[in-house]
Design a protein around this motif. Structure first.
Motif, mmCIF file in Angstrom:
data_model
loop_
_atom_site.group_PDB
_atom_site.id
_atom_site.type_symbol
_atom_site.label_atom_id
_atom_site.label_comp_id
_atom_site.label_asym_id
_atom_site.label_seq_id
_atom_site.Cartn_x
_atom_site.Cartn_y
_atom_site.Cartn_z
ATOM 1 N N LEU A 66 0.838 -1.205 0.000
ATOM 2 C CA LEU A 66 0.000 0.000 0.000
ATOM 3 C C LEU A 66 0.869 1.249 0.000
ATOM 4 N N GLU A 67 1.972 1.194 0.741
ATOM 5 C CA GLU A 67 2.889 2.347 0.750
ATOM 6 C C GLU A 67 3.495 2.554 -0.626
ATOM 7 N N SER A 68 3.794 1.473 -1.313
ATOM 8 C CA SER A 68 4.429 1.603 -2.625
ATOM 9 C C SER A 68 3.468 2.175 -3.677
ATOM 10 N N VAL A 69 2.143 2.113 -3.420
ATOM 11 C CA VAL A 69 1.213 2.766 -4.353
ATOM 12 C C VAL A 69 0.742 4.108 -3.788
ATOM 13 N N GLY A 70 1.420 4.578 -2.761
ATOM 14 C CA GLY A 70 1.142 5.910 -2.218
ATOM 15 C C GLY A 70 -0.067 5.974 -1.316
ATOM 16 N N LEU A 71 -0.432 4.839 -0.678
ATOM 17 C CA LEU A 71 -1.602 4.845 0.201
ATOM 18 C C LEU A 71 -1.242 4.486 1.640
ATOM 19 N N GLY A 72 -0.019 4.833 2.020
ATOM 20 C CA GLY A 72 0.436 4.547 3.381
ATOM 21 C C GLY A 72 -0.426 5.188 4.448
ATOM 22 N N HIS A 73 -1.176 6.236 4.062
ATOM 23 C CA HIS A 73 -2.032 6.935 5.033
ATOM 24 C C HIS A 73 -3.470 6.422 4.996
ATOM 25 N N ARG A 74 -3.736 5.372 4.244
ATOM 26 C CA ARG A 74 -5.116 4.871 4.095
ATOM 27 C C ARG A 74 -5.229 3.391 4.506
ATOM 28 N N LEU A 75 -4.297 2.915 5.311
ATOM 29 C CA LEU A 75 -4.200 1.479 5.617
ATOM 30 C C LEU A 75 -5.494 0.889 6.197
ATOM 31 N N ASP A 76 -6.113 1.618 7.116
ATOM 32 C CA ASP A 76 -7.261 1.049 7.826
ATOM 33 C C ASP A 76 -8.594 1.536 7.278
ATOM 34 N N HIS A 77 -8.548 2.263 6.153
ATOM 35 C CA HIS A 77 -9.795 2.732 5.554
ATOM 36 C C HIS A 77 -10.473 1.584 4.832
ATOM 37 N N ARG A 78 -11.800 1.656 4.814
ATOM 38 C CA ARG A 78 -12.548 0.685 4.030
ATOM 39 C C ARG A 78 -12.701 1.226 2.617
ATOM 40 N N PRO A 79 -12.903 0.341 1.639
ATOM 41 C CA PRO A 79 -13.014 0.795 0.249
ATOM 42 C C PRO A 79 -14.043 1.913 0.074
ATOM 43 N N THR A 80 -15.163 1.821 0.843
ATOM 44 C CA THR A 80 -16.214 2.829 0.677
ATOM 45 C C THR A 80 -15.764 4.211 1.151
ATOM 46 N N GLN A 81 -14.664 4.253 1.912
ATOM 47 C CA GLN A 81 -14.173 5.544 2.402
ATOM 48 C C GLN A 81 -13.103 6.113 1.482
#
Lengths: 240, 394
Positions: A131-146
């Motif tokens: 997730l960090e490698s696609v630039g989403l290190g700050h969205r780890l615990d978010h659900r897809p709907t968020q």
């Protein structure tokens, strides 16, 4: 970079519809895509490109012809072996993301590792790295709907990456995205291709998207119409 | 897929549809609770009867006309009072033989009335049966010989007729004839609302005149030891066969009576449990139905999982665990409900309920089994889904 990731020799796939009508979705396709290649499969709907993608993704077996994915002859594998091959060598990116809505981004990304028997701690660690490698290190615990559409597709790319596949199949990956998100996703795929050497096969009918690929395979009526980067498949098959 | 992961996924899926999961479990909950409650009442009834029969006294042989077995028709009695002496000679101890002739009669004291069993007996009852006297004395041989109109009251009859007043020495009217009260029994408890404390004992001779009969209903013989019982049974039957050729009599022990009652109540418990099991079965069908819906709803999820490398078995196990979780959680709730309802029933009503260790275990095992049985078909359907088709489903 000359190892074949995918090798198809005169592959056909036909379906029998109710009432006994036989439809030939692919009528004899020969194709070789090497590791590290970046190819686009283009064709109008009904051309057989989805069928080809399912075959390349080990979701299906050819009716006749030989298909080798990462060196394994697909026709000789049973369902369980096919599932294992899929798990180890293929990463999927779908047009509609195909994330499970109830679980976090990390859990979605970790899913392929579940079926490989990886331990929980390692799964989470690897999912985070992906997730960090696609630039989403700050969205780890978010659900897809968020998440926004672009973010969801990047989660899906991270999921395709986490199992370190040799082949990444993207089916209209920008089809449900706005222009900017689409461009971001395309950049990400290109970056993965150059940085990790994973073979990317893009299935699309969007010519702008296809234009970015280094090789374009045009398909129509179940046959390859043109291929601007073809390898000699025949030579490969004759060689010992 | 690792089992723990499949378990987590299944639990998560159940939690996502809380209301639906609960309603599905309800069938299993009701089924399991019903099994537990009905088995508890059945075995409670059995234990209660056994306690009562054992409470009669030890080494007791009951002699009745006809044969004592399930489905046997009661026979008219041809036994008469002289048979008490006959059996006394046969067993070698006249003091070990008691008799009874019974009838339901109206008993009155002033303006208070009760309808109860009048038991015509002889003086040996206190020796043969375990029936202690609370106050006063029991019927004597002289009372029997001289046909005295004296009576011994059970504790509940004494309470109903006299309240807190001491009944000893007072008069009661039984079927219009006056009797003098000479004693009261110690409280012995009741069986299914049949209150043995309501019994009133009078001398057998007075009872025969009161009822207008010459017969006696049954005889009871106390054997000196357990080992002597078979020989005494034989001597009793031989003596009766000689006197009444062609008639059939039974001389049975408590163990034999218990066996017969046990058979009847065991059968009853089985029937109750079977009825309850039907509701468990219906609950299982509900689980199967919901699992099919769940598989259909999650077709795309199944397709995705397969695309990511899930094998047929992984998907099957996931859905099977979901079904088993539904029924076993339902089973646990049902057991809790059944056990507390049984305890409440035995505390608050005359129904005796006894929780046997095996019925909750059995109920849980069956409900988990129901989950596997009814979960297999939907889980197999899920496992066999073609990923290409499943991914395309909207």
């Amino acid at each position: 970079m000359s190892e074949p990731a995918v090798e198809a020799i005169d592959v056909t796939r036909s379906y029998e519809l109710e009432g006994g009508v036989v439809v030939n979705a692919l009528s004899g396709v020969s194709l070789r895509i090497d590791t590290g290649e970046y190819a686009a499969i283009i064709g109008p709907s009904g051309s057989g490109k989805s069928t080809l993608m399912h075959l390349l993704g080990c979701l299906d077996r050819p009716t006749t012809g030989a298909l080798r994915i990462a060196g394994a002859d697909v026709s000789s594998l049973d369902d369980t072996q096919l599932a294992q091959l899929r798990n180890e060598t293929v990463g999927f990116v779908f047009q509609s993301f195909q994330l499970l809505p109830r679980i976090s981004a990390t859990a979605n990304v970790a899913m392929p590792l579940v079926y490989r028997g990886t331990g929980r701690a390692e799964r989470i660690e690897r999912a985070r790295t992906a997730l960090e490698s696609v630039g989403l290190g700050h969205r780890l615990d978010h659900r897809p709907t968020q998440l926004s559409g672009g973010e969801q597709q990047r989660v899906a790319i991270a999921r395709a990456l986490v199992s370190q596949p040799t082949l990444l199949l993207a089916d209209e990956p920008t089809g449900n995205l706005d222009t900017q998100s689409g461009v971001d996703v395309m950049r990400l795929l290109e970056q993965l291709n150059t940085d990790h050497g994973v073979a990317v096969i893009l299935v699309t009918h969007d010519h702008e998207v296809a234009a970015r690929a280094r090789r374009r395979i045009r398909i129509r009526d179940g046959l390859i119409e043109s291929d601007d980067g073809a390898h000699s498949v025949a030579d490969q098959s004759v060689a010992p | 897929m690792r089992f723990a992961e499949a378990f987590r996924v299944a639990l998560d899926a159940l939690r996502a549809n809380r209301l639906r999961s609960l309603l599905t479990m309800l069938g299993v909950i009701i089924g399991v609770a019903a099994v537990v409650i009905l088995v508890a009442i059945g075995s409670g009834a059995k234990a209660e009867v056994e306690k009562q029969v054992e409470g009669l006294g030890s080494n007791l042989i009951l002699v009745v006309p006809g044969s004592l077995e399930i489905g046997g028709a009661p026979s008219a009695s041809r036994l008469e009072l002289t048979d008490v002496e006959l059996l006394g000679r046969a067993v070698g101890d006249a003091n070990a033989v008691a008799t009874t002739v019974q009838s339901g009669e109206l008993v009155r004291v002033g303006d208070k009335e009760v309808f109860t069993t009048i038991n015509g007996t002889n003086e040996t009852v206190v020796n043969v049966f375990d029936r202690p006297i609370a106050r006063g004395r029991y019927i004597s041989a002289a009372d029997v010989d001289t046909r005295r109109r004296v009576a011994v009251l059970g504790s509940s009859s004494a309470r109903k007729l006299f309240g807190d007043v001491d009944p000893i020495g007072r008069q009661v009217t039984i079927a219009g004839v006056r009797f003098r009260i000479i004693g009261t029994f110690v409280d012995v408890g009741s069986t299914f609302g049949v209150d043995r404390n309501a019994e009133i004992h009078v001398p057998v001779t007075s009872a025969q005149r009161l009822f207008g009969v010459n017969r006696i209903d049954a005889l009871a013989v106390k054997a000196p030891t357990i080992d002597s019982i078979p020989a005494i049974q034989k001597r009793i039957l031989d003596a009766l066969a000689e006197k009444y050729p062609g008639d059939k009599f039974s001389a049975v022990t408590q163990t034999q009576i218990l066996g017969t009652i046990g058979q009847i109540l065991g059968l009853l418990t089985l029937v109750l449990a079977a009825i309850a099991a039907i509701s468990l079965l219906v609950g299982g069908v509900g689980v199967s139905n919901i699992m099919l819906v769940s598989v259909r709803e999650r077709t795309r999820e199944i397709g995705l999982r397969k695309a990511l490398g899930a094998r047929q078995r992984d998907i099957l196990v996931q859905f099977l665990i979901e079904a088993v979780l539904l029924t076993s959680i339902g089973g646990l709730i049902g057991i809790a409900l059944g056990v507390s309802a049984s305890l409440a029933a035995s505390a608050l009503s005359p129904l005796p309920a006894e929780i046997s260790w095996w019925s909750p275990l059995l109920a849980f095992g069956v409900s988990a089994g129901v989950g596997i049985f009814f979960g297999v078909a939907p889980a197999r359907r899920a496992g066999r889904l073609d990923p290409v088709v499943a991914l395309r489903t909207e």
